[in-house]
Design an enzyme around this catalytic site. Structure first.
Site, PDB file in Angstrom:
ATOM      1  N   HIS A   1      -7.303   5.156  -3.214  1.00 40.36           N
ATOM      2  CA  HIS A   1      -8.209   4.028  -3.024  1.00 40.36           C
ATOM      3  C   HIS A   1      -8.948   4.168  -1.697  1.00 40.36           C
ATOM      4  CE1 HIS A   1      -4.672   2.823  -5.430  1.00 40.36           C
ATOM      5  NE2 HIS A   1      -5.610   2.350  -6.238  1.00 40.36           N
TER       6      HIS A   1
ATOM      7  N   SER B   1      -7.023  -1.119 -10.319  1.00 45.61           N
ATOM      8  CA  SER B   1      -6.738  -1.362  -8.905  1.00 45.61           C
ATOM      9  C   SER B   1      -7.986  -1.399  -8.035  1.00 45.61           C
ATOM     10  CB  SER B   1      -5.788  -0.289  -8.370  1.00 45.61           C
ATOM     11  OG  SER B   1      -6.336   1.007  -8.532  1.00 45.61           O
TER      12      SER B   1
ATOM     13  N   ASP C   1      -5.571   5.447   1.041  1.00 46.83           N
ATOM     14  CA  ASP C   1      -4.221   5.934   0.747  1.00 46.83           C
ATOM     15  C   ASP C   1      -4.214   7.190  -0.117  1.00 46.83           C
ATOM     16  OD1 ASP C   1      -5.006   4.965  -1.701  1.00 46.83           O
ATOM     17  OD2 ASP C   1      -3.503   3.379  -1.826  1.00 46.83           O
TER      18      ASP C   1
END
EC number: 3.1.1.-
Length: 389
Positions: free
Chosen positions: A347, A41, A344
């Site tokens: 990240h 991610s 968040d």
């Protein structure tokens, strides 16, 4: 199916003959033609979203993800651009499109196979050890297989493919972080998780070696983030014992030592590969220290004095709650994400990623440093203004 298989076999046999060409071992200025990306991610520009069930979309399918730069969700795990985006802009390239689900995408200047939630190790291997995860089955090996299978569509001939791979910046991750994340989150102890480290390193090394055999010449290989500064881990391992925290940053010292353990082994393996393949440029991206400095001196970089809480999450001392399901509960976000390091809880914000990218591209967090001296004046002018946009 048999015909397709034989075509692929013939393609790679021809490609391998071109890869035997001797390459000058002298260091050269980096003037890339494209970017090839693998990872999770941290580098995913939309692959997980494309691979997801439309009835069970990941959180990156919804605002506030993408709100800052794109003004709509793109599948990126941030409010805006990622490190890979800043690298592409720095080189004068368009943003690197995701491979999966892309229709009529132009991959001439780059292709991205990174998938949110991806692991270095195979899912079956981890699940045999009681490490379960719900998000994706796209390991590094799966991404590499997708790349090899896509080559006949990315380039017109084996020699063209060799040229493309040789002149690409190959971004190898970050990958491996989720192997550790999933293990920590199911309650594995630190000694059990340390046993995964050499296996993760070996997997990354094998992928690099395979890509070298296909003509790969320049690799950017990131290390791990400082896990002890991660909002997710600070929430999971919150303790009243102040001795476990770094007094300067508030990060958990024992978790940062684990990240250092991974990074030391990774660098040792990259050094081994560099000696084995002196004609190849293997560059270590020190994600650990380029991110840690933001926690050490937040005001210097324009962040709030307590940089660890997440901008966009669901409460608690670090504004983060573990276990939030896909697409559920729209979180409340801070008014100005540019003042926060964490987006968040897992990240980073675009502001943090911009500074990390600058530290890698301009130094001192790339080992050895990049040489950009041969780039065109137009790209150099873009570089001078990029990090301030």
């Amino acid at each position: 199916m048999a015909t397709l298989f034989m075509k692929l076999v013939s393609f790679f046999l021809i490609l391998s003959t071109f890869c035997l060409t001797t390459v000058n071992s002298e260091p050269q200025c980096h003037n890339f033609k494209s970017i090839i990306s693998f990872g999770d991610s941290i580098a995913d520009t939309g692959n997980l979203l494309a691979l997801s069930d439309p009835t069970n979309l990941p959180k990156v399918a919804f605002l506030p993800y993408g709100e800052t730069f794109f003004h709509h969700p793109t599948g990126r795990f941030s409010n805006g651009r990622l490190i890979i985006d800043f690298i592409a802009e720095f080189l004068g390239f368009p943003l690197v499109p995701p491979f999966y689900g892309s229709q009529n995408a132009n991959f001439e200047k780059g292709v991205n196979f990174a998938v949110g939630g991806a692991t270095a190790l195979e899912r079956s291997f981890l699940e045999e050890r009681g490490i379960h995860f719900p998000y994706t089955n796209v390991s590094l090996a799966v991404q590499l297989s997708s790349f090899k299978e896509s080559l006949p569509n990315l380039c017109v001939s084996p020699s063209d493919c060799r040229d493309m791979i040789e002149n690409s910046l190959i971004l190898m991750g970050e990958i491996g972080g989720n192997d550790y994340n999933y293990a920590f989150f199911v309650g594995k102890n630190i000694e059990e998780i340390k046993e995964l480290v050499p296996l993760v390193i070996e997997t990354i090394s094998s992928a690099i070696t395979e890509l070298i055999g296909m003509g790969g010449k320049t690799f950017l290989v990131p290390g791990e983030f400082p896990l002890g500064c991660s909002v997710a881990y600070l929430s999971l391992y919150q303790t009243s014992n102040i001795e476990e925290y770094d007094p300067l940053t508030g990060c958990l010292k024992w978790l940062n030592k684990f990240s250092e353990y991974h990074d030391e082994q990774l660098q040792a393996e990259l050094n081994r590969l560099q000696k084995l393949y002196p004609h190849v440029n293997i560059i270590y991206a020190d994600y650990y220290n380029t991110l840690l400095r933001l926690a050490q001196e937040p005001a210097k970089f324009g962040f709030i004095s307590r940089p660890l809480p997440a901008c966009c999450a669901l409460g608690g001392p670090f504004n983060f709650t573990l276990g939030r399901k896909r697409g559920t509960q729209v979180p409340e976000c801070c008014d100005d994400p540019s003042k926060y390091v964490s987006w968040d809880g897992v990240h980073m914000t675009e502001a943090a990623y911009r500074l990390m990218a600058e530290g890698i591209l301009k130094g001192p967090y790339a080992i050895p440093p990049f040489d950009w001296s041969c780039l065109s004046s137009e790209i150099k002018n873009t570089q001078n203004s990029l990090m301030n946009n």
